[in-house]
Design a protein around this motif. Structure first.
Motif, short mmCIF file in Angstrom:
data_model
loop_
_atom_site.label_atom_id
_atom_site.label_comp_id
_atom_site.label_asym_id
_atom_site.label_seq_id
_atom_site.Cartn_x
_atom_site.Cartn_y
_atom_site.Cartn_z
N PHE A 104 0.83 -1.21 0.00
CA PHE A 104 0.00 0.00 0.00
C PHE A 104 0.86 1.26 0.00
O PHE A 104 0.64 2.17 -0.81
CB PHE A 104 -0.93 0.01 1.22
N PHE A 105 1.85 1.32 0.89
CA PHE A 105 2.67 2.53 0.98
C PHE A 105 3.53 2.73 -0.25
O PHE A 105 3.79 3.86 -0.67
CB PHE A 105 3.53 2.49 2.24
N LEU A 106 3.97 1.63 -0.87
CA LEU A 106 4.77 1.74 -2.09
C LEU A 106 3.94 2.35 -3.21
O LEU A 106 4.35 3.35 -3.82
CB LEU A 106 5.28 0.36 -2.51
N TYR A 107 2.77 1.79 -3.49
CA TYR A 107 1.95 2.28 -4.60
C TYR A 107 1.33 3.64 -4.29
O TYR A 107 1.15 4.46 -5.20
CB TYR A 107 0.88 1.26 -4.96
N ALA A 108 1.00 3.86 -3.03
CA ALA A 108 0.48 5.18 -2.65
C ALA A 108 1.53 6.25 -2.88
O ALA A 108 1.24 7.34 -3.40
CB ALA A 108 0.03 5.17 -1.20
N GLY A 109 2.78 5.95 -2.52
CA GLY A 109 3.86 6.90 -2.74
C GLY A 109 4.08 7.19 -4.21
O GLY A 109 4.29 8.34 -4.61
N LEU A 110 4.02 6.14 -5.04
CA LEU A 110 4.19 6.34 -6.48
C LEU A 110 3.06 7.18 -7.06
O LEU A 110 3.28 8.01 -7.96
CB LEU A 110 4.25 4.98 -7.19
N MET A 111 1.84 7.01 -6.54
CA MET A 111 0.71 7.79 -7.05
C MET A 111 0.81 9.25 -6.62
O MET A 111 0.52 10.16 -7.40
CB MET A 111 -0.62 7.20 -6.57
N VAL A 112 1.23 9.49 -5.37
CA VAL A 112 1.44 10.87 -4.92
C VAL A 112 2.52 11.53 -5.76
O VAL A 112 2.41 12.69 -6.17
CB VAL A 112 1.81 10.92 -3.42
N HIS A 113 3.58 10.78 -6.04
CA HIS A 113 4.67 11.28 -6.89
C HIS A 113 4.13 11.73 -8.24
O HIS A 113 4.46 12.82 -8.74
CB HIS A 113 5.69 10.16 -7.07
N SER A 114 3.26 10.91 -8.84
CA SER A 114 2.68 11.25 -10.14
C SER A 114 1.79 12.49 -10.03
O SER A 114 1.81 13.36 -10.91
CB SER A 114 1.86 10.06 -10.67
#
Length: 312
Positions: A104-114
């Protein structure tokens, strides 16, 4: 970290293998990963510190850069410490709840980055196309609201991934051929109906990130149209130079993400170790390069960083 409610399973932990086929070289592979992690932390914490200390940098572009730096710290920290434990101490076990939380934290971080990259593209559009209204359109309070929206969006779109997986039974083989818990590895280990989880992951990745790329492309189309209307070549160069850092960051962020996502679904002939190494480029290299790119290309930030780093 949050803990997800799980259905009963035959085993309470997964085994992360690291990089399949390269187990003998794990110690050597860990050296660049550790170096990238430390350099990335130093670079991004430097940006957070300098922007926080300098009132003159409390502007939309630098506040967005701070959010980006915080996101990169969080994303790499959700993955690399555990990966280094695998490489150095052979600590390969991870609980099911811990695995889903890491995902969750990995993909959430990538989405915030985008999301932040989209906002930065809009920032450049306003700065070039509406410079006289820049301070009224992009106020600090508005940037704070955008940052909050960027945090809420992953909760809405990423949280279903671990929740859907938590409702599925997993097979006896709980070995994940990766150095972190990724969605497709967990989906492939499930003995239940994975149709919904698989399709949601695929659609979410391409619809959300695809929409972000469309918005970025639209911003740059408008920027190019505005620049072409300027008669002075010097003004052309100056306007485009303000976008260079953002373009460089996008080029090192999006291609690895799409390659990794497509490879998991359609690249069965690609060697696993090559895919895993390249998959890590998307969240290991940007935290190292982004502070350098913005530090070099942004005069005000470069001067303020020099003020603190060169102080005796």
């Amino acid at each position: 970290m949050a803990v997800f409610n799980l259905t009963p399973s035959e085993a309470s932990a997964f085994i992360l293998t690291g990089i399949p086929g390269l187990e003998a070289a794990h110690l050597w592979i860990s050296i660049p990963f550790a170096m990238f992690y430390i350099i990335g932390l130093l670079g991004n914490f430097t940006i957070l510190f300098v922007v926080g200390k300098e009132q003159t940098l409390h502007k939309p572009m630098y506040l967005l850069l701070c959010i980006l730096a915080f996101t990169e710290i969080s994303t790499t920290t959700s993955v690399l410490p555990k990966a280094l434990c695998i490489f150095w101490f052979n600590l390969k076990g991870i609980t099911v709840s811990g695995c889903l939380t890491q995902m969750f934290f990995l993909y959430a971080g990538l989405m915030v980055h985008s999301s932040i990259l989209v906002t930065m593209a809009f920032d450049r559009y306003v700065a070039i196309c509406n410079p006289l209204r820049y301070t009224t359109i992009l106020t600090n309070s508005r940037i704070a609201k955008i940052g909050l929206a960027s945090l809420i969006r992953p909760v809405l779109f990423v949280l279903p991934l671990p929740l859907l997986l938590s409702r599925l039974p997993f097979c006896a083989n709980h070995i994940i051929p990766h150095m972190y818990c990724d969605h497709m590895s967990l989906v492939k280990m499930s003995c239940g109906d994975i149709t919904v989880s698989r399709m949601y992951g695929f659609v979410a990745a391409f619809v959300i990130v695809g929409l972000d790329l469309i918005l970025i492309a639209l911003s740059y189309a408008l920027i190019i149209r505005a620049v072409l209307r300027i008669s002075s070549k010097e003004a052309h160069q100056k306007a485009l130079n303000t976008c260079t850092a953002h373009l460089c960051v996008m080029l090192i962020s999006y291609p690895p993400f799409f390659f990794s996502t497509l490879t998991y679904r359609f690249g069965q002939d690609i060697a696993p170790h090559f895919h895993i190494l390249l998959a890590n480029v998307g969240f290991v290299i940007p935290p190292v390069l982004n502070p350098i790119i913005y530090g070099v290309k942004t005069k005000d930030l470069r001067e303020k960083v020099g003020k603190y780093t060169c102080r005796r």
